[in-house]
Motif scaffolding. Structure first.
Motif, PDB file in Angstrom:
ATOM      1  N   GLY A  13       0.778  -1.227   0.000  1.00 23.46           N
ATOM      2  CA  GLY A  13       0.000   0.000   0.000  1.00 23.46           C
ATOM      3  C   GLY A  13       0.806   1.271   0.000  1.00 23.46           C
ATOM      4  O   GLY A  13       0.360   2.298   0.523  1.00 23.46           O
ATOM      5  N   VAL A  14       2.007   1.255  -0.594  1.00 24.21           N
ATOM      6  CA  VAL A  14       2.850   2.453  -0.622  1.00 24.21           C
ATOM      7  C   VAL A  14       2.648   3.187  -1.956  1.00 24.21           C
ATOM      8  O   VAL A  14       2.711   2.588  -3.024  1.00 24.21           O
ATOM      9  CB  VAL A  14       4.336   2.101  -0.444  1.00 24.21           C
ATOM     10  CG1 VAL A  14       5.195   3.355  -0.543  1.00 24.21           C
ATOM     11  CG2 VAL A  14       4.557   1.398   0.893  1.00 24.21           C
ATOM     12  N   LEU A  15       2.401   4.476  -1.864  1.00 27.20           N
ATOM     13  CA  LEU A  15       2.232   5.336  -3.027  1.00 27.20           C
ATOM     14  C   LEU A  15       3.447   6.244  -3.136  1.00 27.20           C
ATOM     15  O   LEU A  15       3.872   6.846  -2.151  1.00 27.20           O
ATOM     16  CB  LEU A  15       0.969   6.188  -2.856  1.00 27.20           C
ATOM     17  CG  LEU A  15       0.774   7.383  -3.791  1.00 27.20           C
ATOM     18  CD1 LEU A  15       0.504   6.905  -5.202  1.00 27.20           C
ATOM     19  CD2 LEU A  15      -0.368   8.262  -3.291  1.00 27.20           C
ATOM     20  N   MET A  16       4.039   6.350  -4.333  1.00 30.55           N
ATOM     21  CA  MET A  16       5.169   7.245  -4.542  1.00 30.55           C
ATOM     22  C   MET A  16       4.799   8.316  -5.560  1.00 30.55           C
ATOM     23  O   MET A  16       4.240   8.021  -6.619  1.00 30.55           O
ATOM     24  CB  MET A  16       6.409   6.497  -5.035  1.00 30.55           C
ATOM     25  CG  MET A  16       7.611   7.416  -5.225  1.00 30.55           C
ATOM     26  SD  MET A  16       9.194   6.547  -5.478  1.00 30.55           S
ATOM     27  CE  MET A  16       8.946   5.870  -7.115  1.00 30.55           C
ATOM     28  N   THR A  17       5.094   9.571  -5.222  1.00 29.17           N
ATOM     29  CA  THR A  17       4.875  10.682  -6.130  1.00 29.17           C
ATOM     30  C   THR A  17       6.171  11.440  -6.340  1.00 29.17           C
ATOM     31  O   THR A  17       7.129  11.294  -5.583  1.00 29.17           O
ATOM     32  CB  THR A  17       3.813  11.657  -5.587  1.00 29.17           C
ATOM     33  OG1 THR A  17       4.324  12.302  -4.411  1.00 29.17           O
ATOM     34  CG2 THR A  17       2.516  10.939  -5.261  1.00 29.17           C
ATOM     35  N   ARG A  18       6.182  12.275  -7.374  1.00 32.06           N
ATOM     36  CA  ARG A  18       7.291  13.196  -7.577  1.00 32.06           C
ATOM     37  C   ARG A  18       6.742  14.607  -7.642  1.00 32.06           C
ATOM     38  O   ARG A  18       5.758  14.870  -8.352  1.00 32.06           O
ATOM     39  CB  ARG A  18       8.054  12.913  -8.875  1.00 32.06           C
ATOM     40  CG  ARG A  18       9.259  13.849  -9.051  1.00 32.06           C
ATOM     41  CD  ARG A  18      10.017  13.624 -10.352  1.00 32.06           C
ATOM     42  NE  ARG A  18       9.326  14.192 -11.492  1.00 32.06           N
ATOM     43  CZ  ARG A  18       9.919  14.462 -12.661  1.00 32.06           C
ATOM     44  NH1 ARG A  18      11.198  14.182 -12.838  1.00 32.06           N
ATOM     45  NH2 ARG A  18       9.243  14.977 -13.648  1.00 32.06           N
TER      46      ARG A  18
END
Length: 250
Positions: free
Chosen positions: A202-207
């Protein structure tokens, strides 16, 4: 906005950075997420101060404590608290007030009130901030403060309701002062370890990118049910912010 300034170099970040370059300009695939400087017309009736988006739930009393470090050895502590307070923004929306305090060696260096609200679809909107920087107990700058609906400032999105790789959106827009943008890189593919714990689902990565500072690039990691747990600046001194403590609100 102080909370979005949080985030760290993990194994695999280099590969992710290459992917981000490809996704940041992609079609977001979701109607209604603002881009760049485009104006938006928002109906206050479509918004609530009950913020329960799975990737950043903000119930009153919720509290996040972060440790910020960089390669120069500098350290700051950041405490973010969701208050019981609300504020009616100039664009007519009632927002939840989130209080941020940054300290260095025990001295307060920045205090910010951020304003958020959630729409009927579950998107969290960022409606502005009142921020103050301190030196020896005195306010020395309020640069970065803005309010949606004042002097052309526009609301942005802090977290989409349905984040998917390639989704892009404006986080804030106040010409010449606050023009941050973000793009979702991966969902459910990353592993994150911070003092608060280890997360492999459930990990979300954004930039995040800042057009006003073209060299700035920040990767952020969010965990379902918790919110932001880690961030890393890949520019400059490579600042890292990691979650040390989290208390869920009522």
């Amino acid at each position: 906005m102080s909370a979005r300034k949080l985030v760290a170099a993990l194994a695999g970040c280099a590969a992710a950075t290459g992917m981000l370059a490809a996704t940041s300009g992609a079609d977001n695939g979701i109607d209604g997420l603002p881009q760049g400087s485009e104006p938006v017309t928002l109906d206050p009736a479509d918004f609530t101060t009950t913020i329960d988006n799975q990737y950043w739930p903000m119930s009153p009393g919720s509290r996040w404590v972060y440790r910020e470090t960089d390669t120069t050895g500098a350290r700051r502590d950041v405490t973010i608290t969701v208050t019981d307070e609300t504020r009616t923004i100039a664009n007519g929306i009632t927002a939840r007030v989130v209080h941020d305090v940054v300290t260095e060696a025990g001295a307060v260096v920045e205090v910010t009130d951020d304003w958020y609200a959630q729409d009927d679809d579950g998107n969290i909107w960022y409606l502005g901030e009142a921020t103050a920087e301190y030196d020896n107990g005195q306010v020395v700058s309020r640069d970065g403060s803005f309010e949606a609906g004042v002097d052309g400032a526009q609301a942005g999105v802090a977290m989409p309701a349905d984040p998917r790789p390639g989704t892009s959106y404006r986080q804030e827009y106040y010409a010449g002062h606050a023009e941050d943008n973000a793009a979702v890189v991966t969902v459910g593919e990353e592993q994150v370890e911070v003092p608060y714990g280890f997360f492999d689902t459930g990990v979300l990565m954004t930039r995040d990118l800042v057009p006003l500072e073209p060299r700035v690039q920040e990767l952020k990691f969010y965990v379902r049910g918790v919110g932001p747990v880690l961030s890393v600046h890949t520019d400059g001194a490579g600042g890292r912010a990691e979650l040390v403590q989290y208390t869920r609100g009522k």
